[in-house]
Design an enzyme around this catalytic site. Structure first.
Site, PDB file in Angstrom:
ATOM      1  N   GLY A  24      -0.954  -1.350   8.533  1.00 27.66           N
ATOM      2  CA  GLY A  24      -0.235  -0.116   8.816  1.00 27.66           C
ATOM      3  C   GLY A  24      -1.041   1.144   8.525  1.00 27.66           C
ATOM      4  O   GLY A  24      -0.736   2.204   9.049  1.00 27.66           O
ATOM      5  N   HIS A  69       0.827  -1.204   0.000  1.00 30.46           N
ATOM      6  CA  HIS A  69       0.000   0.000   0.000  1.00 30.46           C
ATOM      7  C   HIS A  69       0.863   1.256   0.000  1.00 30.46           C
ATOM      8  O   HIS A  69       0.528   2.248  -0.630  1.00 30.46           O
ATOM      9  CB  HIS A  69      -0.936  -0.002   1.209  1.00 30.46           C
ATOM     10  CG  HIS A  69      -2.023  -1.020   1.113  1.00 30.46           C
ATOM     11  ND1 HIS A  69      -1.896  -2.278   1.655  1.00 30.46           N
ATOM     12  CD2 HIS A  69      -3.237  -0.973   0.518  1.00 30.46           C
ATOM     13  CE1 HIS A  69      -3.007  -2.958   1.417  1.00 30.46           C
ATOM     14  NE2 HIS A  69      -3.835  -2.191   0.724  1.00 30.46           N
TER      15      HIS A  69
END
Length: 175
Positions: free
Chosen positions: A146, A105
């Protein structure tokens, strides 16, 4: 508050770093090694012309497409809040970005920051998208380790506007 990321050493920039075989950092050069991106091979960075960069740098919020995802495959995506710091932070747009070439990501986020500079971005969250153009289906699911789970309802609304003839489904189930 914007996150601050350290600059990578030169030998690790531009996709030149390849960790030990079998490690998480091992370079993946084929769709078979990199996931289910169909015919799209992994390339760490997209080449952008200087003219494109100048055009992007002079763009306003209204000029930025709300959805930019790969034409097919399964890939990571980020829901991002985009605004111009010179104006009010209350004046923002949500954008969706997702690409097969991005393994993590954070790769999506870095690419968006580079493309849309000097506009500012805040990560809302992430997930995965399965895009099947032959059956006109897009599935939005999962979360970003995260960064947390994006609001899939907002993502679905934006994607539905960009792909009005598609069936859009969302799920909180991970992968």
């Amino acid at each position: 508050m914007h996150p601050v990321y350290p600059t990578l050493p030169t030998e690790m920039q531009a996709g030149s770093y390849s960790g030990p075989p079998g490690s998480r950092n091992e370079r993946r050069d084929s769709p078979v090694q990199n996931g289910t991106c169909g015919h799209v091979a992994y390339t760490p960075f997209r080449l952008i012309s200087l003219q494109t960069i100048k055009t992007m740098a002079s763009s306003s919020l209204a000029d930025v497409p709300t959805v930019d995802i790969d034409p097919s495959g399964v890939f990571k995506y980020m829901l991002i809040k985009l605004y111009d710091r010179k104006q009010s932070e209350e004046n923002f747009v949500y954008i969706v970005r997702g690409y097969c070439r991005c393994i993590y990501h954070s790769d999506v986020y870095v690419e968006v920051q580079e493309k849309l500079h000097p506009l500012d971005c805040d990560i809302v969250g992430g997930g995965s998208i399965s895009h099947e153009p032959s059956s006109k289906k897009i599935r939005i699911y999962g979360h970003a380790h995260g960064y947390g789970k994006a609001d899939h309802e907002i993502t679905a609304k934006l994607i539905k506007a960009a792909f009005p003839n598609y069936k859009i489904t969302i799920s909180d189930k991970a992968y």
